[in-house]
Write a protein that holds these residues in place. Structure first.
Motif, PDB file in Angstrom:
ATOM      1  N   LEU A 121      36.071  60.144  52.074  1.00 52.93           N
ATOM      2  CA  LEU A 121      36.339  58.711  51.961  1.00 52.93           C
ATOM      3  C   LEU A 121      37.685  58.380  52.581  1.00 52.93           C
ATOM      4  O   LEU A 121      38.585  59.227  52.619  1.00 52.93           O
ATOM      5  N   SER A 122      37.837  57.131  53.000  1.00 57.33           N
ATOM      6  CA  SER A 122      39.130  56.686  53.505  1.00 57.33           C
ATOM      7  C   SER A 122      40.048  56.367  52.327  1.00 57.33           C
ATOM      8  O   SER A 122      39.596  56.220  51.182  1.00 57.33           O
ATOM      9  N   LEU A 123      41.314  56.222  52.611  1.00 61.59           N
ATOM     10  CA  LEU A 123      42.289  55.869  51.580  1.00 61.59           C
ATOM     11  C   LEU A 123      41.944  54.524  50.947  1.00 61.59           C
ATOM     12  O   LEU A 123      41.995  54.363  49.729  1.00 61.59           O
ATOM     13  N   GLY A 124      41.567  53.559  51.787  1.00 64.41           N
ATOM     14  CA  GLY A 124      41.187  52.238  51.267  1.00 64.41           C
ATOM     15  C   GLY A 124      39.968  52.306  50.366  1.00 64.41           C
ATOM     16  O   GLY A 124      39.905  51.622  49.335  1.00 64.41           O
ATOM     17  N   GLN A 125      38.997  53.117  50.744  1.00 65.27           N
ATOM     18  CA  GLN A 125      37.811  53.266  49.913  1.00 65.27           C
ATOM     19  C   GLN A 125      38.150  53.898  48.568  1.00 65.27           C
ATOM     20  O   GLN A 125      37.650  53.457  47.527  1.00 65.27           O
ATOM     21  N   LEU A 126      39.006  54.900  48.578  1.00 72.98           N
ATOM     22  CA  LEU A 126      39.443  55.506  47.315  1.00 72.98           C
ATOM     23  C   LEU A 126      40.132  54.485  46.420  1.00 72.98           C
ATOM     24  O   LEU A 126      39.902  54.440  45.211  1.00 72.98           O
ATOM     25  N   LYS A 127      40.976  53.660  47.016  1.00 73.30           N
ATOM     26  CA  LYS A 127      41.713  52.658  46.234  1.00 73.30           C
ATOM     27  C   LYS A 127      40.775  51.631  45.632  1.00 73.30           C
ATOM     28  O   LYS A 127      40.916  51.261  44.464  1.00 73.30           O
ATOM     29  N   VAL A 128      39.808  51.175  46.393  1.00 73.75           N
ATOM     30  CA  VAL A 128      38.866  50.179  45.862  1.00 73.75           C
ATOM     31  C   VAL A 128      38.020  50.784  44.752  1.00 73.75           C
ATOM     32  O   VAL A 128      37.776  50.142  43.724  1.00 73.75           O
ATOM     33  N   ILE A 129      37.575  52.026  44.925  1.00 74.49           N
ATOM     34  CA  ILE A 129      36.826  52.698  43.855  1.00 74.49           C
ATOM     35  C   ILE A 129      37.675  52.763  42.589  1.00 74.49           C
ATOM     36  O   ILE A 129      37.210  52.472  41.486  1.00 74.49           O
ATOM     37  N   GLN A 130      38.935  53.128  42.742  1.00 71.23           N
ATOM     38  CA  GLN A 130      39.830  53.226  41.584  1.00 71.23           C
ATOM     39  C   GLN A 130      39.991  51.871  40.903  1.00 71.23           C
ATOM     40  O   GLN A 130      39.990  51.787  39.679  1.00 71.23           O
ATOM     41  N   GLU A 131      40.108  50.791  41.663  1.00 71.92           N
ATOM     42  CA  GLU A 131      40.266  49.463  41.075  1.00 71.92           C
ATOM     43  C   GLU A 131      39.010  49.032  40.332  1.00 71.92           C
ATOM     44  O   GLU A 131      39.090  48.428  39.263  1.00 71.92           O
ATOM     45  N   VAL A 132      37.845  49.328  40.891  1.00 71.24           N
ATOM     46  CA  VAL A 132      36.583  49.005  40.210  1.00 71.24           C
ATOM     47  C   VAL A 132      36.495  49.775  38.899  1.00 71.24           C
ATOM     48  O   VAL A 132      36.145  49.219  37.850  1.00 71.24           O
ATOM     49  N   ILE A 133      36.829  51.053  38.934  1.00 76.92           N
ATOM     50  CA  ILE A 133      36.807  51.872  37.717  1.00 76.92           C
ATOM     51  C   ILE A 133      37.802  51.323  36.700  1.00 76.92           C
ATOM     52  O   ILE A 133      37.493  51.208  35.501  1.00 76.92           O
ATOM     53  N   THR A 134      38.991  50.963  37.161  1.00 76.62           N
ATOM     54  CA  THR A 134      40.011  50.443  36.253  1.00 76.62           C
ATOM     55  C   THR A 134      39.528  49.194  35.529  1.00 76.62           C
ATOM     56  O   THR A 134      39.646  49.094  34.304  1.00 76.62           O
ATOM     57  N   LEU A 135      38.973  48.237  36.257  1.00 76.65           N
ATOM     58  CA  LEU A 135      38.500  47.017  35.611  1.00 76.65           C
ATOM     59  C   LEU A 135      37.305  47.302  34.705  1.00 76.65           C
ATOM     60  O   LEU A 135      37.204  46.754  33.604  1.00 76.65           O
ATOM     61  N   THR A 136      36.429  48.187  35.138  1.00 77.64           N
ATOM     62  CA  THR A 136      35.249  48.542  34.344  1.00 77.64           C
ATOM     63  C   THR A 136      35.652  49.145  32.999  1.00 77.64           C
ATOM     64  O   THR A 136      35.024  48.872  31.978  1.00 77.64           O
ATOM     65  N   LEU A 137      36.702  49.937  32.994  1.00 75.75           N
ATOM     66  CA  LEU A 137      37.166  50.540  31.744  1.00 75.75           C
ATOM     67  C   LEU A 137      38.114  49.633  30.967  1.00 75.75           C
ATOM     68  O   LEU A 137      38.154  49.678  29.732  1.00 75.75           O
ATOM     69  N   PHE A 138      38.870  48.803  31.692  1.00 71.29           N
ATOM     70  CA  PHE A 138      39.864  47.958  31.031  1.00 71.29           C
ATOM     71  C   PHE A 138      39.216  46.895  30.143  1.00 71.29           C
ATOM     72  O   PHE A 138      39.699  46.630  29.039  1.00 71.29           O
ATOM     73  N   VAL A 139      38.155  46.287  30.611  1.00 74.29           N
ATOM     74  CA  VAL A 139      37.532  45.203  29.845  1.00 74.29           C
ATOM     75  C   VAL A 139      37.055  45.693  28.475  1.00 74.29           C
ATOM     76  O   VAL A 139      37.413  45.090  27.457  1.00 74.29           O
ATOM     77  N   PRO A 140      36.288  46.782  28.389  1.00 71.93           N
ATOM     78  CA  PRO A 140      35.916  47.259  27.039  1.00 71.93           C
ATOM     79  C   PRO A 140      37.129  47.692  26.213  1.00 71.93           C
ATOM     80  O   PRO A 140      37.174  47.481  25.002  1.00 71.93           O
ATOM     81  N   PHE A 141      38.131  48.296  26.869  1.00 75.11           N
ATOM     82  CA  PHE A 141      39.354  48.693  26.161  1.00 75.11           C
ATOM     83  C   PHE A 141      40.034  47.467  25.556  1.00 75.11           C
ATOM     84  O   PHE A 141      40.418  47.474  24.383  1.00 75.11           O
ATOM     85  N   ALA A 142      40.188  46.428  26.356  1.00 77.23           N
ATOM     86  CA  ALA A 142      40.855  45.217  25.875  1.00 77.23           C
ATOM     87  C   ALA A 142      40.083  44.576  24.729  1.00 77.23           C
ATOM     88  O   ALA A 142      40.671  44.124  23.743  1.00 77.23           O
TER      89      ALA A 142
END
Length: 114
Positions: A63-84
């Motif tokens: 994967l490219s660096l940008g693709q890794l970053k976008v995957i990480q952001e999607v994962i972060t929001l996906t986990l953050f909402v239930p956490f919050a």
């Protein structure tokens, strides 16, 4: 095993630690000095980095660096909402949906043509 799936799995685990390191002290250590909260958070963040660094190294092989970053952001929001909602007892907001839709757009642009 598929490096993208391995990377995503490690990033999911790392983001669980990251979310707790960044935000759980607001609930659990709010009556402690900030330095104590920072030290506890750094201790939790160590486990985040032990998963995040190999996740990015493995993912970067395909994967490219940008693709890794976008995957990480999607994962972060996906986990953050239930956490919050469940852990921090924050109300659900429609803004989470809009942010998620923006991330869907980001995923589209980062992965189109791949």
């Amino acid at each position: 095993m598929n490096p993208v799936l391995v990377s995503i799995g490690l990033l999911l685990c790392s983001n669980i630690f990251m979310t707790f390191a960044w935000y759980a002290h607001l609930k659990e250590l709010n009556n402690k000095p900030w330095l104590i909260a920072a030290l506890v958070s750094w201790g939790i963040a160590l486990f985040e980095y032990l998963l995040q660094v190999p996740a990015n190294r493995i993912g970067y092989t395909v994967l490219s660096l940008g693709q890794l970053k976008v995957i990480q952001e999607v994962i972060t929001l996906t986990l953050f909402v239930p956490f919050a909602y469940f852990y921090m007892r924050e109300p659900l907001k429609l803004d989470y949906l809009w942010a998620g839709l923006c991330l869907v757009g980001a995923v589209y642009f980062m992965f189109r043509g791949k």
